[in-house]
Design a protein around this motif. Structure first.
Motif, PDB file in Angstrom:
ATOM      1  N   PHE A   1       1.197  -1.640   0.224  1.00 45.96           N
ATOM      2  CA  PHE A   1      -0.335   0.285  -0.234  1.00 45.96           C
ATOM      3  C   PHE A   1       0.966   1.085  -0.142  1.00 45.96           C
ATOM      4  O   PHE A   1       0.313   2.284  -0.520  1.00 45.96           O
ATOM      5  CB  PHE A   1      -0.970   0.163   1.364  1.00 45.96           C
ATOM      6  N   ARG A   2       2.433   1.105   0.537  1.00 46.71           N
ATOM      7  CA  ARG A   2       2.406   2.447   0.831  1.00 46.71           C
ATOM      8  C   ARG A   2       3.294   2.763  -0.499  1.00 46.71           C
ATOM      9  O   ARG A   2       3.690   3.628  -1.044  1.00 46.71           O
ATOM     10  CB  ARG A   2       4.087   2.709   1.362  1.00 46.71           C
ATOM     11  N   GLN A   3       3.664   1.357  -1.315  1.00 46.62           N
ATOM     12  CA  GLN A   3       4.087   2.246  -2.811  1.00 46.62           C
ATOM     13  C   GLN A   3       2.911   2.306  -3.604  1.00 46.62           C
ATOM     14  O   GLN A   3       3.880   3.242  -4.505  1.00 46.62           O
ATOM     15  CB  GLN A   3       4.569  -0.049  -3.800  1.00 46.62           C
ATOM     16  N   LEU A   4       1.925   2.521  -3.173  1.00 42.17           N
ATOM     17  CA  LEU A   4       0.634   3.503  -3.845  1.00 42.17           C
ATOM     18  C   LEU A   4       0.619   4.787  -3.584  1.00 42.17           C
ATOM     19  O   LEU A   4       0.543   5.683  -4.528  1.00 42.17           O
ATOM     20  CB  LEU A   4      -0.172   2.410  -3.416  1.00 42.17           C
ATOM     21  N   GLY A   5       1.570   5.374  -2.856  1.00 41.67           N
ATOM     22  CA  GLY A   5       1.283   7.056  -2.264  1.00 41.67           C
ATOM     23  C   GLY A   5       1.310   6.226  -0.265  1.00 41.67           C
ATOM     24  O   GLY A   5       2.209   5.270   0.366  1.00 41.67           O
TER      25      GLY A   5
END
Length: 245
Positions: free
Chosen positions: A81-85
């Motif tokens: 999820f953190r890779q998305l923003g």
């Protein structure tokens, strides 16, 4: 053969027309109400669409939301999820709250209930991603200490408490740090059975209310970079979930 004059002919025609229109009044009324209803629905739809376009991110709390019930995402999922923003995590559950001792100096304290059902919400330091959580005496500035709590005006009124008073949730005692004036993602949270209270995630874990079998919802909201395609990200997450399932 009798020839009618213009006055007699007009009198008969007017009488017939009047009788015919009398039967059409209901039809005209139905047509009027139908057109008015369609116009009202169109105006309401346009207003809702405009509001969602302008404040959709604030109401939802992010560009993308991943919701889970009775479980939390694993570290691997959170990393994805953190890779998305920018990621914000919240956990929400229903819980009973009671005052920790009397709230001294408050009128009508004897009429306040000793315990009520509330919506307890644990938030991280990134919350809120959009909008601002405002208090009656200013704006909320994270982080919220594990032993501090923010309460909605309905909860403060029903328990007759205010800033500095203490509340008990489960195994933890909290001191009220402020009264909530505006919770930006309130509408996006859906139906609630009681007034809201907000603590930190660490504060929520202090309560020991999250146990196997507990009813709670975890939400992971992502604020993506400007220009990113939220719909494409959602479609990809849905396909991945189906594939994993």
């Amino acid at each position: 053969m009798t020839i009618l004059g213009w006055a007699q002919a007009w009198s008969i025609a007017r009488r017939d027309l009047h009788a015919g229109f009398r039967g059409l009044r209901l039809l005209f009324l139905c047509l009027f109400l139908g057109v008015a209803t369609l116009a009202a629905i169109g105006s309401l739809t346009a207003a809702i669409t405009l509001e969602l376009a302008q404040r959709g991110q604030t109401l939802l709390g992010g560009d993308v939301e991943i919701a889970m019930t009775q479980r939390e995402a694993g570290e691997g999922d959170k990393g994805a999820f953190r890779q998305l923003g920018r990621l914000s995590e919240t956990i929400r559950l229903r819980a009973m709250v009671q005052r920790a001792g009397p709230a001294l100096g408050r009128a009508g304290q004897g009429n306040a209930p000793s315990a009520i059902l509330t919506e307890l919400k644990g938030v991280d330091t990134a919350y809120p991603l959009y909008g601002r959580l405002t208090l009656r005496d200013g704006v909320y500035h994270p982080p919220l200490a594990p032993d501090r709590i923010l309460v909605g005006p309905a909860l403060a009124e029903r328990l007759n408490v205010g800033r500095g008073d203490r509340l008990v949730y489960g195994a933890a005692t909290f001191t009220i740090a402020g009264i909530i004036a505006d919770e930006p993602d309130r509408l996006g949270e859906g139906f609630t059975l009681g007034p809201v209270a907000i603590v930190s995630l660490d504060g929520l874990r202090r309560t020991a209310l999250i146990q196997p079998g507990s009813l709670y919802a975890s939400k992971y909201r992502v604020r993506m970079a400007p220009g990113a395609d939220a719909q494409a990200v959602r479609d990809d997450l849905e396909k991945r979930h189906v594939a994993d399932g």
